[in-house]
Design an enzyme around this catalytic site. Sequence first.
Site, PDB file in Angstrom:
ATOM      1  N   HIS A   1     -13.287  -1.182 -16.756  1.00 41.62           N
ATOM      2  CA  HIS A   1     -12.493   0.034 -16.560  1.00 41.62           C
ATOM      3  C   HIS A   1     -12.898   0.721 -15.255  1.00 41.62           C
ATOM      4  O   HIS A   1     -12.035   1.154 -14.470  1.00 41.62           O
ATOM      5  CB  HIS A   1     -12.708   0.953 -17.763  1.00 41.62           C
ATOM      6  N   GLU A   2     -14.200   0.811 -14.995  1.00 39.20           N
ATOM      7  CA  GLU A   2     -14.669   1.434 -13.757  1.00 39.20           C
ATOM      8  C   GLU A   2     -14.357   0.562 -12.538  1.00 39.20           C
ATOM      9  O   GLU A   2     -14.099   1.091 -11.444  1.00 39.20           O
ATOM     10  CB  GLU A   2     -16.172   1.715 -13.841  1.00 39.20           C
ATOM     11  N   HIS A  29      -6.151   6.483 -14.694  1.00 37.11           N
ATOM     12  CA  HIS A  29      -5.998   6.286 -16.136  1.00 37.11           C
ATOM     13  C   HIS A  29      -4.530   6.037 -16.468  1.00 37.11           C
ATOM     14  O   HIS A  29      -3.638   6.563 -15.804  1.00 37.11           O
ATOM     15  CB  HIS A  29      -6.517   7.493 -16.905  1.00 37.11           C
ATOM     16  N   HIS A  51     -11.061   1.512 -11.445  1.00 33.18           N
ATOM     17  CA  HIS A  51     -11.067   2.705 -10.594  1.00 33.18           C
ATOM     18  C   HIS A  51     -11.429   2.347  -9.154  1.00 33.18           C
ATOM     19  O   HIS A  51     -10.821   2.873  -8.207  1.00 33.18           O
ATOM     20  CB  HIS A  51     -12.064   3.730 -11.134  1.00 33.18           C
TER      21      HIS A  51
END
Length: 704
Positions: free
Chosen positions: A441-442, A451, A445
């Site tokens: 998930h990071e 998100h 980013h």
Amino acid sequence: MPFFKELRRRKTNSKPENTLPTASAASNESNGTVPTTKSSSTLSSFYGSNSVSTPASSIQPNQSNPNLTLTINKSGSTVNPTPQRPVALGASMAGSRNSVTSFNSGPAPKPPAPPFAPRILSITDNSWVNQKVLLIYGQIADPSQKALDGTLTVYHHQDNFPVTMWPVSDSHFKALVHLTSGPNRLRFDFHNSSIPAHSSWMNINFLPTTTSPPIHLVILLGKDSPATFDAVPERVQREGNDLDIALRKFRMAAYLWQAFTGEQMYRNGFGRRCFRFEEEWQSGTLTFRDRESGQMRSEAKIHVVRAEKTVRELRDLNLAQQYEKATRKGDLFSIAMEAMKGHFKPTQGQKQYVSVLLLDAHWDTQSKIVTGHAALGGGSNEIQLAIFGSQALQSYPSCLEEVVPAFTDCTRTDTHYVANDCNESGSNWEAANIGIGAHLHEVGHLLGCPHQESGIMLRDYLTFNRTFTCREPYSTRTKSPGMGLTLPKDECGWHRLDTLRFRFHPCFRTPADIAISGDESVRVWPVENGKVIVTAPTGIHFVEIFASGDDTCHSWIEYSSNADGLSNNPPRQVVLTEDDLLSRLAQDRKQKRLRLSIHSVGQGNHTVEDFSQLKSKSSVVKMPNGQTGFKSSQLGTSQQTGSRPEQVILESAMKQTKLLTSIRVYHGFALDGIEFFYEDSTSQLFGKRGGQAGGSDFLLEYPI
């Protein structure tokens, strides 16, 4: 006819020729059985203590002609095939005067595949990929007719990687296949206790990419760190918790990210593209057998970097992201960023992409907080960075053979030693989901993803295990039995908008992609009749539509989404209308203010905060000559303290005889003003004359 008379004179040669070896029957034998009760804590109980090698091929190089038919005499030796008499294709039409005689010179039809031969559904034969570890999915026979359990055995190209075994559940299987550069001839065997091995073959071509920037993997330590991570005593005794096992687990997690993302890009129609890792020649870790044999391979490099802070400073509660009273929650990201700048020393124009594992993260049993941990991603023009702690590292697989055991290990989390992160890691397989998935998930980013309403960029990584297994065990998070059979439709994934961002991202570039111009700009301005024109030199990729109050995007427009580069000619100009944009929103959002985020193929982005205001009369300018002008959305966006609105309409835009010859920029540390000089020695000033004396002059090669 003389032609047929000549054929009748030919005699069959029945003399035995050179003897050929008989075909091996090894491919029909079982390659070993897997115990029905296997421990997830030991590899030997799952795969057997002895390594398995690929059996010799039953097809010899000099016997590969598909038209070759062998005859075996009484002694068992083989003889050359008997020449066949030509067969007339029109023999059944003897009464026709126009019948044609032809020779059956085409290849013999392929024999039918064995009934239980594995069928690979996720990729086709002779496909090209750009990743070392490939995720595949397939079936045995027809699952709707007969559901079979058993084992899939993967034999790699020329035995350059050890055999791996994967469970088959209800006739479905998922496997990770290791590839080497170039063509890979792979063999897949299915067998169970009642069915002998049935085989299928597939060719996959692996082309490593060197045309895209890699994602660097880093383990960050305190300057006095012992380089260990949290683990229960049983794990420490069995596999250790030192830097060596940390490197192997982090590397395997990274290859899971890559396999997952590559498959997701393919499912979204963007081809077999994925990010790559920096690699180095080192002792192999993707199979546990490499450690036993000392085999060297080119695998993902992991940098080990020590920060300027001590372990005690890194574990300060005021830096812990999960501690509500923390006063410096973002400091761990800053500390990691400074360490990465010092280690990689990025230069202008060479952006680095770095994913960091904070090895000194620690479960504080007194405060019940994971210290030394933060889950953050983002960056600057120099480094794009993702950081995540090691609190779940003990549950990660360290090699391909451990992937299924890791994602099916129901051992309960012992909070005397390790964290139950967010109370969603009550067992080892759930902890692996949180650790590997949340770190991915990071990484999303750092690659520019915000998100989303669903997918990895929400919290769908809680089911990350379903991508690699066909059965799900009991979940302590939901307090219910896991999904019985997990098919591709049940897996988590990247959101469609994430894959759109990846499509033209530099890290996902392939050798077949066309070079993209460096001009990433997006320009937006209104015109007559309530329309808005959007232009981008590299092409317009997609437009996100937000209603007032939306934090995530629910509606968007795609302009370029196929897999073959720029051949679909993404438009360089599009026209937007409010009616069209509103028609794409849900009914309850149509009365709200519209915000647009417009993305170009060149990775540029421009936000229109209020679409209605942009196309309103406030964007119309009455020119001195009576003509109507329109303000672009970029005009007047400065909100700096002390700035004031000012407007200049260039005279050269209204008078064809007025030629602009040079521009002078007044500046110091900031922009003070711009002066435009004309051929007739007049000028127009925008702003003020300040900063450096005399400013900086720019002469136009062609006056306008």
